[in-house]
Design a protein around this motif. Structure first.
Motif, PDB file in Angstrom:
ATOM      1  N   ASP A 106      -7.764  26.138 -26.998  1.00 43.18           N
ATOM      2  CA  ASP A 106      -8.205  27.528 -26.983  1.00 43.18           C
ATOM      3  C   ASP A 106      -9.711  27.707 -27.113  1.00 43.18           C
ATOM      4  O   ASP A 106     -10.184  28.837 -27.189  1.00 43.18           O
ATOM      5  N   GLN A 107     -10.504  26.627 -27.147  1.00 43.21           N
ATOM      6  CA  GLN A 107     -11.939  26.769 -27.344  1.00 43.21           C
ATOM      7  C   GLN A 107     -12.704  25.634 -26.669  1.00 43.21           C
ATOM      8  O   GLN A 107     -12.221  24.512 -26.578  1.00 43.21           O
TER       9      GLN A 107
ATOM     10  N   PRO B 179     -14.218  30.960 -26.666  1.00 39.01           N
ATOM     11  CA  PRO B 179     -12.781  30.808 -26.426  1.00 39.01           C
ATOM     12  C   PRO B 179     -12.494  30.623 -24.934  1.00 39.01           C
ATOM     13  O   PRO B 179     -13.152  31.219 -24.096  1.00 39.01           O
TER      14      PRO B 179
END
Length: 177
Positions: free
Chosen positions: A22-23, A36
């Protein structure tokens, strides 16, 4: 597919990129930035190059692949080279002075205007009428420059105020009888 999204990003020497689910984080000599990852875009590190691809064939995923690629390219350039924005003060008695993380402006008001710089932003004043804003995050550098310019934007009759170095101010003709 987005033309911008198709182009891979070459990772320069001394820049570390770490991708999680997610990042995405980018570390370099000028700092570290993270963002993100959009769920519609898949990011892969293939032999020193970052490759972006849409997850499905929707128009939104296609658009987001180009957007994510541009944002991450700015992050990579920011931590390796950095970004800067130059402002000029035009007007009699207009002065700027950098004092650590503060910018002290005398721009024709009865009081000096003091602007605190956010973390990661450096401000320099090579001369009394020039302001140089530097940082790793392109978005923050542009926002701080816009906030400083907003204290006294150039007026259209004499051109006095704070302007970007590359800005052209169109001077209006005065009213005739």
């Amino acid at each position: 597919m987005s033309r911008v999204g198709k182009m891979p990003i070459a990772i320069p020497q001394g820049v570390d990129v770490s991708i999680t689910a997610d990042q995405i984080s980018v570390k370099g000599s000028l700092g570290s930035l993270s963002r993100p990852v959009n769920k519609l875009v898949s990011v892969k590190n293939e032999g020193g190059k970052l490759v972006f691809a849409p997850v499905n064939e929707s128009a939104e995923a296609n658009a987001m692949s180009g957007t994510m690629r541009a944002l991450v390219a700015n992050m990579v350039q920011g931590v390796s080279k950095g970004f800067e924005r130059k402002l000029n003060l035009v007007g009699v008695g207009f002065r700027a002075q950098a004092q650590g993380q503060k910018l002290n402006l005398q721009i024709g008001f009865s009081h000096p205007v003091v602007k605190d710089m956010p973390a990661g932003i450096k401000v320099e004043t090579p001369s009394q009428t020039e302001i140089l804003i530097k940082g790793a995050d392109r978005q923050v550098v542009g926002q701080v420059a816009a906030e400083v310019r907003a204290f006294r934007p150039p007026e259209p009759y004499k051109g006095k105020g704070i302007r970007y170095a590359d800005e052209k101010v169109v001077i209006k003709e005065t009213k005739k009888k």
